[in-house]
Enzyme design. Structure first.
Site, PDB file in Angstrom:
ATOM      1  N   ASN A 169      35.537  37.559  45.981  1.00  0.00           N
ATOM      2  CA  ASN A 169      35.206  38.950  45.494  1.00  0.00           C
ATOM      3  C   ASN A 169      34.650  38.240  44.049  1.00  0.00           C
ATOM      4  OD1 ASN A 169      35.195  40.891  43.781  1.00  0.00           O
ATOM      5  ND2 ASN A 169      37.463  41.441  43.683  1.00  0.00           N
ATOM      6  N   TRP A 170      33.448  38.372  43.944  1.00  0.00           N
ATOM      7  CA  TRP A 170      32.675  37.685  42.537  1.00  0.00           C
ATOM      8  C   TRP A 170      32.850  38.757  41.384  1.00  0.00           C
ATOM      9  CZ3 TRP A 170      27.180  35.642  44.728  1.00  0.00           C
ATOM     10  CH2 TRP A 170      27.453  34.755  45.749  1.00  0.00           C
ATOM     11  N   LYS A 171      33.387  39.717  41.503  1.00  0.00           N
ATOM     12  CA  LYS A 171      33.897  40.624  40.519  1.00  0.00           C
ATOM     13  C   LYS A 171      32.417  41.060  39.678  1.00  0.00           C
ATOM     14  CE  LYS A 171      38.595  39.642  40.865  1.00  0.00           C
ATOM     15  NZ  LYS A 171      39.814  39.605  40.041  1.00  0.00           N
TER      16      LYS A 171
ATOM     17  N   HIS B 208      40.545  48.127  44.756  1.00  0.00           N
ATOM     18  CA  HIS B 208      41.064  47.086  44.197  1.00  0.00           C
ATOM     19  C   HIS B 208      41.773  47.364  42.965  1.00  0.00           C
ATOM     20  CE1 HIS B 208      41.109  43.262  41.693  1.00  0.00           C
ATOM     21  NE2 HIS B 208      40.758  42.756  42.688  1.00  0.00           N
TER      22      HIS B 208
ATOM     23  N   GLU C   9      41.914  46.416  39.958  1.00  0.00           N
ATOM     24  CA  GLU C   9      41.044  46.641  38.787  1.00  0.00           C
ATOM     25  C   GLU C   9      40.332  47.920  38.614  1.00  0.00           C
ATOM     26  OE1 GLU C   9      38.844  42.866  39.028  1.00  0.00           O
ATOM     27  OE2 GLU C   9      40.740  41.767  38.620  1.00  0.00           O
TER      28      GLU C   9
ATOM     29  N   GLU D 170      47.245  42.087  47.167  1.00  0.00           N
ATOM     30  CA  GLU D 170      47.098  41.521  46.043  1.00  0.00           C
ATOM     31  C   GLU D 170      48.014  41.807  45.000  1.00  0.00           C
ATOM     32  OE1 GLU D 170      42.843  40.145  45.909  1.00  0.00           O
ATOM     33  OE2 GLU D 170      42.867  41.967  44.941  1.00  0.00           O
TER      34      GLU D 170
ATOM     35  N   GLY E 210      44.213  36.188  38.588  1.00  0.00           N
ATOM     36  CA  GLY E 210      43.600  35.639  37.570  1.00  0.00           C
ATOM     37  C   GLY E 210      44.593  35.182  36.406  1.00  0.00           C
TER      38      GLY E 210
ATOM     39  N   SER F  60      45.169  34.610  42.427  1.00  0.00           N
ATOM     40  CA  SER F  60      45.290  32.906  42.084  1.00  0.00           C
ATOM     41  C   SER F  60      45.223  32.072  43.357  1.00  0.00           C
ATOM     42  CB  SER F  60      46.423  32.916  41.251  1.00  0.00           C
ATOM     43  OG  SER F  60      46.250  33.567  40.175  1.00  0.00           O
TER      44      SER F  60
ATOM     45  N   GLY G  50      39.252  35.523  43.844  1.00  0.00           N
ATOM     46  CA  GLY G  50      38.369  35.932  42.972  1.00  0.00           C
ATOM     47  C   GLY G  50      37.708  34.887  42.096  1.00  0.00           C
TER      48      GLY G  50
HETATM   49  P1  13P Z   1      41.778  35.593  41.361  1.00  0.00           P
HETATM   50  O1  13P Z   1      41.488  34.839  42.757  1.00  0.00           O
HETATM   51  O2  13P Z   1      40.927  35.303  40.253  1.00  0.00           O
HETATM   52  O3  13P Z   1      43.448  35.751  40.920  1.00  0.00           O
HETATM   53  O4  13P Z   1      41.635  37.316  41.824  1.00  0.00           O
HETATM   54  C1  13P Z   1      42.131  37.521  42.729  1.00  0.00           C
HETATM   55  C2  13P Z   1      41.300  39.074  43.177  1.00  0.00           C
HETATM   56  O5  13P Z   1      41.432  40.306  42.163  1.00  0.00           O
HETATM   57  C3  13P Z   1      40.457  39.147  44.317  1.00  0.00           C
HETATM   58  O6  13P Z   1      40.044  40.433  44.528  1.00  0.00           O
END
Ligand code: 13P
Length: 255
Positions: A10-12, A98, A100, A170, A176, A216, A237
């Site tokens: 997930n490149w966000k 997600h 977020e 998640e 993160g 993470s 992420g």
């Molecule tokens: P991280 O791997 O940066 O913790 O993010 C996880 C995430 O939100 C993947 O969708």
């Protein structure tokens, strides 16, 4: 285990389309050894075309995913993107729900459910996210909370569709932060998610549904999560933005 491992990046909201093309090109350098695994990258919408142009030249070792979708076919929905627009770009997976998006953009379980239906109608595999906050975890309510998210998110789909979808567990407090549950803790929730799918759609669907852990995940810790029986891969992420690290995660999933 019969389920094919899946590692999704997930490149966000990182990478312009030029940067995204460079990143996926670098990833391609590692992809030749990937067998018996699905690897998906999910760049921002505006990068999908550039990334698809790079990966359509390979033998589909890397699949293309989106990070969101709207559930209507088309219409006056300023700023939104319809499933068939994604199909035309070669998108075969799409993240929905997600944390977020739930936190910053007001997504609800009902909206997630509409997106799941819309994606399945277009043969795009939903990667439906669920997971508890730290507060919920500390209150001991994780299991009930996650089960409810899954029940509402998958409401009304068929058993055959349930077998095709991907669920990503998640925990919000692990995203993160560098903090992770133990693999056993993560597996407990993933097992409970599978039991929920089984209760809703029957055992064959529960056996087929792929459940990912996210939060993470790094090259250094991926293998222990993949060793758990109900964890079929990862939604990554930050570490998915580093081609070498991401490819090591994919390799850990292969075995
Ligand atoms: P991280 O791997 O940066 O913790 O993010 C996880 C995430 O939100 C993947 O969708």
């Amino acid at each position: 285990m019969d389920r094919r491992p899946l590692v999704a990046g997930n490149w966000k909201m990182y990478k312009t389309s030029g940067e995204a093309a460079v990143l996926v090109q670098k990833l391609e350098d590692y992809a030749s050894g990937w067998r018996d695994i699905d690897v998906v990258v999910c760049p921002p919408f505006v990068d999908l075309k550039a990334v698809s142009t790079v990966i359509e030249l390979d033998e589909v070792r890397i699949a293309l995913g989106a990070q969101n979708v709207y559930w209507e076919e088309e219409g006056a929905f300023t700023g939104e993107v319809a499933p068939r627009m994604l199909v035309e770009l070669g998108v075969t997976y799409c993240i929905v729900g997600h944390s977020e998006r739930r936190e910053y953009f007001g997504e609800t379980d009902a909206g997630v459910n509409k997106k799941v239906h819309a994606l399945l109608a277009h043969d795009i595999t939903p990667i439906m996210c669920c997971g508890e906050s730290l507060e919920t975890r500390e209150a001991g309510d994780t299991d009930a909370f996650v089960r409810e998210q899954v029940r509402k998110g998958l409401d009304g789909i068929t058993a055959e569709q349930a077998g095709r979808i991907v669920i990503a567990y998640e925990p919000i407090w692990a995203i993160g932060t560098g903090r992770t549950p133990t693999p056993e803790m993560a597996n407990d929730v993933c097992r409970s998610i599978r039991a929920t799918v089984g209760a809703m759609f029957g055992q064959p669907a529960a056996i087929q549904t792929r459940i990912l852990y996210g939060g993470s995940v790094k090259a250094e810790n991926a293998r222990v999560f993949f060793g758990e029986p109900d964890i079929d891969g990862a939604l990554v992420g930050g570490a998915s933005l580093d081609p070498e690290g991401f490819s090591r995660i994919a390799e850990a999933a292969i075995g």
